[in-house]
Write an enzyme that holds these catalytic residues in place. Structure first.
Site, PDB file in Angstrom:
ATOM      1  N   SER A 103       1.106  -1.482  -0.061  1.00  0.00           N
ATOM      2  CA  SER A 103      -0.166   0.394  -0.173  1.00  0.00           C
ATOM      3  C   SER A 103       0.637   1.509   0.168  1.00  0.00           C
ATOM      4  CB  SER A 103      -0.840   0.189   1.277  1.00  0.00           C
ATOM      5  OG  SER A 103      -2.083   0.960   1.137  1.00  0.00           O
ATOM      6  N   ASP A 153     -11.076  -3.669  -5.256  1.00  0.00           N
ATOM      7  CA  ASP A 153      -9.480  -3.110  -4.168  1.00  0.00           C
ATOM      8  C   ASP A 153     -10.282  -2.156  -4.274  1.00  0.00           C
ATOM      9  OD1 ASP A 153      -7.877  -1.460  -2.569  1.00  0.00           O
ATOM     10  OD2 ASP A 153      -6.347  -2.490  -3.250  1.00  0.00           O
ATOM     11  N   HIS A 184      -8.375  -4.923  -0.648  1.00  0.00           N
ATOM     12  CA  HIS A 184      -6.990  -3.583  -0.844  1.00  0.00           C
ATOM     13  C   HIS A 184      -6.526  -5.008   0.527  1.00  0.00           C
ATOM     14  CE1 HIS A 184      -4.162  -0.409  -1.109  1.00  0.00           C
ATOM     15  NE2 HIS A 184      -4.454  -0.851   0.222  1.00  0.00           N
TER      16      HIS A 184
END
Length: 205
Positions: A103, A153, A184
């Site tokens: 991320s 996501d 995610h």
């Protein structure tokens, strides 16, 4: 120096893994992932220098999915210079670094590739976004990149993952895009796929 953990590996011919956590994470988060991918490598796990509502990050953002580009460029340079110093301090090969990011950490790793030809040898990017648009990338010949993306996501769309792959390939990088039918979150199945890619690409060396 940035806050970090360094663990010396048993095989110095292998890449040094640089671990870069997601928003709100710490330098401890990705240690189990690195262990699963290759237990013999050096590990340099770094904590982001920016706080957002008390949560560590690697650079500021203006809103969800909207990066503070000026800070991103500054923090990317800061990380690049930290890697120089860490390689000198711990005696690992500065030219044999594989970044593993999730991320926000994947975004700063991608930003290293976007801004510096010699920052890293390759990267495993879990749920990254395109760090910047409209800039010319360095030539990324011989750079190997694994991208793990989720078809559902909510933070990083499928189109964004495809766009990042395209931009990196345009810069001559070798990119493997792995899809999970998830959101995610970082899944163990994508870590297993990253390990397979790593073993095939780096031959464990």
């Amino acid at each position: 120096m940035m806050k970090h953990i360094f663990q010396k590996g048993t095989d110095q011919s292998k890449p040094t893994f640089v671990l870069l956590h997601g928003t709100g994470g710490t330098e401890h988060d990705l240690l189990p992932i690195a262990e699963k991918i290759d237990p013999e490598v050096n590990i340099l796990s770094v904590r982001g220098n920016v706080l957002e509502n008390g949560m560590p990050r690697f650079f500021k953002r203006l809103a969800e999915g909207v990066f503070d580009e000026e800070d991103l460029v500054f923090r990317t340079k800061e990380l690049y210079e930290f890697l120089d110093k860490a390689a000198e301090k711990y005696g690992f090969n500065r030219h044999n670094i594989l970044a593993i990011g999730y991320s926000n950490g994947a975004n700063i790793a991608a930003s290293l590739l976007f801004h510096y030809q010699d920052a890293i040898k390759g990267a495993i990017l879990h749920h990254p976004m395109v760090p910047r648009r409209g800039i010319e990338l360095p030539v990324l010949l011989d750079k190997n990149i694994f991208i793990a993306a989720g078809t559902n996501d909510p933070i990083c769309s499928s189109q964004e993952s495809e766009e990042l792959k395209f931009i990196l390939e345009e810069a001559k990088a070798e990119v493997h895009l792995h899809w999970e039918n998830k959101g995610h979150q970082l899944t163990m199945s994508e870590v297993a796929a990253a390990k397979d890619w790593y073993l095939a690409t780096f031959n464990g060396a």
